[in-house]
Design an enzyme around this catalytic site. Structure first.
Site, PDB file in Angstrom:
ATOM      1  N   LYS A  75      59.541  68.138  68.537  1.00 48.18           N
ATOM      2  CA  LYS A  75      58.686  69.292  68.282  1.00 48.18           C
ATOM      3  C   LYS A  75      59.064  70.013  67.002  1.00 48.18           C
ATOM      4  CE  LYS A  75      61.601  72.055  71.309  1.00 48.18           C
ATOM      5  NZ  LYS A  75      61.714  73.289  72.063  1.00 48.18           N
ATOM      6  N   CYS A  94      50.571  71.716  80.907  1.00 54.91           N
ATOM      7  CA  CYS A  94      50.072  70.425  80.428  1.00 54.91           C
ATOM      8  C   CYS A  94      49.490  69.524  81.521  1.00 54.91           C
ATOM      9  CB  CYS A  94      51.122  69.694  79.605  1.00 54.91           C
ATOM     10  SG  CYS A  94      52.816  70.199  79.845  1.00 54.91           S
ATOM     11  N   HIS A 117      46.307  72.005  74.278  1.00 53.38           N
ATOM     12  CA  HIS A 117      46.617  70.583  74.156  1.00 53.38           C
ATOM     13  C   HIS A 117      45.530  69.899  73.370  1.00 53.38           C
ATOM     14  CE1 HIS A 117      49.081  71.910  77.555  1.00 53.38           C
ATOM     15  NE2 HIS A 117      49.950  71.066  77.047  1.00 53.38           N
ATOM     16  N   HIS A 152      51.079  69.151  72.342  1.00 50.85           N
ATOM     17  CA  HIS A 152      51.159  70.453  73.007  1.00 50.85           C
ATOM     18  C   HIS A 152      51.389  71.478  71.915  1.00 50.85           C
ATOM     19  CE1 HIS A 152      52.686  68.653  76.937  1.00 50.85           C
ATOM     20  NE2 HIS A 152      52.845  67.668  76.075  1.00 50.85           N
ATOM     21  N   ARG A 176      59.428  80.031  85.300  1.00 53.09           N
ATOM     22  CA  ARG A 176      60.579  79.152  85.149  1.00 53.09           C
ATOM     23  C   ARG A 176      61.823  79.892  85.585  1.00 53.09           C
ATOM     24  NH1 ARG A 176      59.358  76.866  79.032  1.00 53.09           N
ATOM     25  NH2 ARG A 176      57.273  76.107  79.498  1.00 53.09           N
ATOM     26  N   GLN A 205      51.951  81.594  78.503  1.00 57.66           N
ATOM     27  CA  GLN A 205      51.964  80.815  77.258  1.00 57.66           C
ATOM     28  C   GLN A 205      50.561  80.806  76.683  1.00 57.66           C
ATOM     29  OE1 GLN A 205      53.555  77.010  78.784  1.00 57.66           O
ATOM     30  NE2 GLN A 205      55.134  77.265  77.244  1.00 57.66           N
ATOM     31  N   ASP A 231      48.799  78.530  75.524  1.00 61.45           N
ATOM     32  CA  ASP A 231      48.990  77.085  75.507  1.00 61.45           C
ATOM     33  C   ASP A 231      47.744  76.360  75.010  1.00 61.45           C
ATOM     34  OD1 ASP A 231      50.460  74.853  75.865  1.00 61.45           O
ATOM     35  OD2 ASP A 231      50.792  75.129  78.011  1.00 61.45           O
TER      36      ASP A 231
END
Length: 650
Positions: free
Chosen positions: A481, A346, A397, A527, A375, A393, A395
RNA sequence: GCUGGUGUGGCUCAGUGGUAGAGCAGCGCUUUCGUAAAGCGCGGGUCGGCGGUUCAAAUCCGCCCACCAGCUCCA
């Protein structure tokens, strides 16, 4: 008149439920376990019978009946543990009872073993004691004690967990216990319990203790580590066998087993746990999924972006990760300056957004990236592809205005469902993860902001008529979320798709747009990950398909098998044609019998096999074999291409 | 990270104090074969790592690593 399971029966005073059951030809055949009146569940023998009552009887085929059955078996387990300690440790004081509920499949009981060695091999001794207790057919006897009475009883035996539970129910004046007395073992067992229970231990016809594992008291890692024994029971021996067999079958679908067999991925001890090496078949799978993913995003107005794997710690201090997420981040130094291996994408997307001034007319802006993040995960949490330390991910946004937010969240949700259904996932559950109001320090933002954000997400789920569970305390630090959980072969749930609201980053990074009032406003930020991560998603895919991927996903779609050396040239010709048509092919021209090559291709889950021998070469045709079906006859190369393309689209 | 378990050739596994085994895979030879395993032969492991006990350790002990089940935590 009273009504039992929808059947009207004449009421007679002083007649107990057992009599009504006995006198009814249909009821007497069934093995009822518990009853329900006015939505309250009772032991059969304690069921209140009054005129005009509507009574329900539950057997093992109902969820309520099963719960009682399994819960009662957990009491038998606890009693057996007490007996075992009495036999082996000269008294049962060392073992402390915690809780023993029924669960989705079976039951467990948590014990504090007081430092006594208890091993998995001891489970069979417990099982044999349980068998004895069941053979004795001991009744479950309910009695109600006052607060003082039960506390005294438990203090005598120093059952600290039970005492803690009682103290938790401050206003409760009475507590129910269920007792069982075994003559054989001269043991009086009781457990505080709301019930209801099955009438007696003999109702349990077959059971199995499945595993011994650790579990924290009250699920809190700062509290005692208890020993948890899992088990299952059924009214029929065959059902236990079937259940165990079902688990064994599911284990064969394990993506860690199939991932190795099908040459999809490896994780090496010597290169670090939780870090995935994708073999050619896995690399191909990823590529297929990623191409599809990119195409679908471009169709829906996303722009593809790419951001670096490391960034100065400064970025993560601004984003808040450095404070709220530090224990999961890999931090290192370059020339005395701190850098962070990115745990999320992000902040990078925010940096790109901020390179220019955005008008409300340009919104929503949607960025997507297959962003690889790292992570730190605790060692015990790692699990094949489903829980790793480095993952990609899918991902994205969405930067939008407040008024666009509901529509954008809805679009994202629909997109996520489109993806998981496209990949053949049938079972998933939806959770709304919210903040824990008791722990405000854990979260960025104010309570008011959280309430607003949570409402937006909730309203969309309600509008879409999706059944979901609210999960207070499950939110990440920056916002609430919607999570979609996907199941693995054993029914364990893993978080996949997620839609997350974020009012934190826009403020921290001052991410804005110019409204129609010519003023600067904070942008609203969503997200989202549709697959979750490529690693986890593929792990789930392998298990869901049991390695038998549909044609469009198969890393290898066609195996060309030559019957003898004489047909290798022809086989190569055919191979060239298939490759020109973008079909993924392997060639097997080894000096082996055709049956051997077929067997190998079948075991590798190759959807189509072409068997090319003298006949095919002479007549310029192909012998087609379909995985799992066998020989499906002869076709020309053109005909096969058509068949292939048709089945791709199905 | 915690509790319990496991770690032996590429894979699946046997071997509990006395000089490392099987099947499959691999390699070589024979075989050129028609829809789920041809035959014979050969090579391959300092038994997860380090340390200790012992005349002797895959086997017993300690520490570490990894994996499995569960808990905790999360995509």
């Amino acid at each position: 008149m009273i009504t039992i399971n929808n059947k009207s029966i004449e009421y007679k005073e002083n007649k107990i439920l057992f009599d009504y059951i006995k006198e009814d030809a249909e009821f007497s055949k069934q093995k009822f376990l518990i009853s329900g009146v006015d939505n309250i569940l009772y032991d059969l023998k304690l069921t209140p019978i009054k005129d005009n009552n509507i009574i329900w009887l539950y057997d093992f085929s109902s969820e309520r009946g099963r719960d009682a059955y399994w819960h009662s078996t957990s009491h038998i387990l606890a009693m057996a543990m007490k007996v075992w300690f009495k036999k082996n440790h000269g008294g049962d004081e060392k073992v402390k009872l915690a809780i023993g509920p029924s669960i989705e499949n079976g039951f467990y009981y948590d014990f504090d073993l007081g430092g006594t060695a208890f091993k998995e091999e001891n489970l069979s001794e417990i099982e044999s004691i349980m068998k004895d207790l069941i053979e004795e057919n001991i009744p479950f006897v309910k009695s109600v004690l006052t607060r003082e009475e039960i506390l005294e009883k438990y203090k005598k035996s120093n059952e600290k967990f039970k005492i803690e539970i009682i103290e938790q129910y401050k206003d409760e004046k009475e507590f129910a216990i269920y007792s069982n007395y075994s003559k054989k073992y001269e043991m009086e067992f009781f457990d505080m319990c709301r019930g209801p229970h099955i009438p007696s231990t003999g109702y349990v016809k077959a059971f199995k203790l499945l595993s011994l594992a650790g579990a924290y008291w009250r699920g809190d890692e700062n509290k005692d580590m208890l020993a948890r024994i899992y088990g299952i029971s059924f009214p029929d021996k065959q059902m236990v066998k079937d259940y165990v067999e079902k688990i064994e079958e599911a284990k064969k679908r394990d993506h860690r087993v199939l991932g190795k067999k099908l040459e999809i991925f490896s994780i090496f001890e010597e290169t670090g746990s939780g870090l995935v090496y994708w073999h050619p078949h896995g690399g191909m799978l990823r590529d297929i999924i990623e191409r599809f993913w990119k195409d679908e995003h471009l169709k829906r107005g996303y722009d593809l972006v790419v951001t670096p794997h490391i960034a100065r710690a400064e970025l993560w201090k601004t984003s808040g990760h450095y404070d709220f997420y530090k224990e999961n981040m890999y931090i290192f130094k370059i020339d005395e300056e701190e850098y962070v291996l990115k745990p999320m994408n992000c902040p990078g997307h925010v940096m790109i957004y901020k390179t220019k001034i955005h008008s409300y007319r340009d919104l929503p802006v949607k960025y997507a990236e297959l962003g690889t993040v790292y992570r730190y995960e605790r060692s015990g949490a790692l699990h094949g592809l489903l829980r790793v330390r480095g993952f990609t991910q899918d991902d994205g946004h969405v930067f939008c205005t407040p008024s666009q937010l509901p529509e954008e969240v809805e679009k994202v949700f629909d997109f996520a469902v489109f993806m998981i259904e496209k990949f053949g996932y049938k079972k998933y559950s939806v959770e709304l993860s919210m903040r824990d109001p008791k722990n405000p320090a854990k979260y960025a933002g104010t309570a008011e902001e959280w309430d607003v954000a949570q409402k937006v997400l909730k309203d969309i789920l309600i509008k879409k008529n999706i059944s979901f569970v609210e999960m207070p305390g499950e939110a990440v630090f920056y916002g609430p979320k919607i999570d979609i959980k996907l199941q693995d072969a054993l029914g364990r749930e893993w978080q996949g798709p997620t839609v997350q609201f974020d009012f934190n980053l826009p403020r921290r990074f001052n991410v804005t747009y110019i409204g129609d009032d010519n003023k600067e406003h904070f942008v609203y930020m969503v997200h989202r990950a549709l697959l979750g991560s490529i690693e986890r998603f593929i792990g789930g895919l392998i298990e869901n398909y049991a390695g038998k991927f549909p044609l469009w996903l198969s890393p290898v779609q066609v195996a060309i098998l030559s019957v003898t050396d004489e047909t290798v040239d022809y086989s190569k010709e055919i191979c060239t044609i298939l490759k020109e048509n973008n079909i993924r092919v392997t060639e097997d021209y080894r000096n082996e019998k055709i049956g051997y090559k077929i067997r190998e291709a079948e075991n590798n889950q190759t959807p189509y096999m072409l068997i090319l021998g003298k006949k095919e070469k002479d007549e310029k045709i192909l012998s087609i074999r379909k995985k799992g079906e066998g020989d499906i006859g002869h076709l020309s190369a053109e005909e096969f291409l058509k068949l292939f393309k048709d089945s791709l689209n199905n």
